[in-house]
Write a protein that holds these residues in place. Sequence first.
Motif, mmCIF file in Angstrom:
data_model
loop_
_atom_site.group_PDB
_atom_site.id
_atom_site.type_symbol
_atom_site.label_atom_id
_atom_site.label_comp_id
_atom_site.label_asym_id
_atom_site.label_seq_id
_atom_site.Cartn_x
_atom_site.Cartn_y
_atom_site.Cartn_z
ATOM 1 N N MET A 10 -0.258 5.674 15.853
ATOM 2 C CA MET A 10 0.011 4.404 15.204
ATOM 3 C C MET A 10 -1.150 3.465 15.487
ATOM 4 N N PHE A 11 -1.721 2.904 14.441
ATOM 5 C CA PHE A 11 -2.778 1.914 14.588
ATOM 6 C C PHE A 11 -2.220 0.561 14.166
ATOM 7 N N CYS A 12 -2.617 -0.474 14.850
ATOM 8 C CA CYS A 12 -2.213 -1.819 14.468
ATOM 9 C C CYS A 12 -3.464 -2.624 14.153
ATOM 10 N N GLU A 21 4.699 -1.619 12.229
ATOM 11 C CA GLU A 21 4.092 -0.462 11.596
ATOM 12 C C GLU A 21 4.453 0.763 12.430
ATOM 13 N N LYS A 22 4.915 1.814 11.771
ATOM 14 C CA LYS A 22 5.350 2.983 12.530
ATOM 15 C C LYS A 22 5.236 4.221 11.656
ATOM 16 N N THR A 47 5.682 -3.465 7.043
ATOM 17 C CA THR A 47 6.091 -4.736 6.454
ATOM 18 C C THR A 47 5.077 -5.208 5.423
ATOM 19 N N SER A 48 4.044 -4.423 5.210
ATOM 20 C CA SER A 48 2.970 -4.806 4.297
ATOM 21 C C SER A 48 2.928 -3.883 3.093
ATOM 22 N N SER A 49 2.504 -4.405 1.976
ATOM 23 C CA SER A 49 2.313 -3.569 0.784
ATOM 24 C C SER A 49 0.891 -3.021 0.738
ATOM 25 N N ASP A 50 0.082 -3.379 1.729
ATOM 26 C CA ASP A 50 -1.323 -2.964 1.758
ATOM 27 C C ASP A 50 -1.598 -2.038 2.940
ATOM 28 N N SER A 51 -0.762 -1.013 3.086
ATOM 29 C CA SER A 51 -0.933 -0.066 4.184
ATOM 30 C C SER A 51 -1.710 1.156 3.719
ATOM 31 N N TYR A 52 -2.504 1.698 4.620
ATOM 32 C CA TYR A 52 -3.231 2.932 4.379
ATOM 33 C C TYR A 52 -2.658 3.996 5.301
ATOM 34 N N THR A 114 -1.162 5.237 10.393
ATOM 35 C CA THR A 114 -1.140 4.150 9.416
ATOM 36 C C THR A 114 -1.968 2.988 9.921
ATOM 37 N N GLN A 115 -2.494 2.232 8.987
ATOM 38 C CA GLN A 115 -3.232 1.010 9.311
ATOM 39 C C GLN A 115 -2.950 -0.003 8.213
ATOM 40 N N THR A 116 -2.689 -1.218 8.617
ATOM 41 C CA THR A 116 -2.466 -2.301 7.675
ATOM 42 C C THR A 116 -3.611 -3.297 7.811
ATOM 43 N N PHE A 117 -4.141 -3.700 6.687
ATOM 44 C CA PHE A 117 -5.239 -4.650 6.698
ATOM 45 C C PHE A 117 -4.707 -6.053 6.456
ATOM 46 N N PRO A 118 -5.123 -7.011 7.281
ATOM 47 C CA PRO A 118 -4.650 -8.393 7.114
ATOM 48 C C PRO A 118 -5.211 -8.999 5.826
ATOM 49 N N HIS A 119 -4.447 -9.885 5.252
ATOM 50 C CA HIS A 119 -4.880 -10.568 4.018
ATOM 51 C C HIS A 119 -5.584 -11.850 4.337
#
Length: 119
Positions: A10-12, A21-22, A47-52, A114-119
């Motif tokens: 898991m990457f944050c 993120e999990k 919780t994001s729609s922009d996850s990779y 997974t990784q989520t990028f901040p907006h």
Amino acid sequence: MDLTGLSFWMFCSSTECKGEEKVTQPPGDVILTQGQTATLMCTFTTTSSDSYLFWYKQEVNSYPKFILTRSLHYSYNSPEFVKDRFDAELKDSSVPLMIQDLHVCDSAVYYCATQTFPH
């Protein structure tokens, strides 16, 4: 041939993981023979729609090698892992990895991340 998906990564995107993120992979080994198709499961919550979502392969005594990444608007395979053999489709909350025409050299531990990028 023994193909395994034993763990998860898991990457944050921040310095602190808050459990938003999990990724989860089923425990245990996937045992198949040469020439068959493997499907390795990975489910995720975000919780994001922009996850990779990423898949990695780790052979014994080696570092994890990047296989591919998928998101809603992006798809990329590492040149070492061509799409006709290694593919994944992002579906709702899962991104199963399909490995077609298995070779003995495909034996490894496979990690989903997974990784989520901040907006």
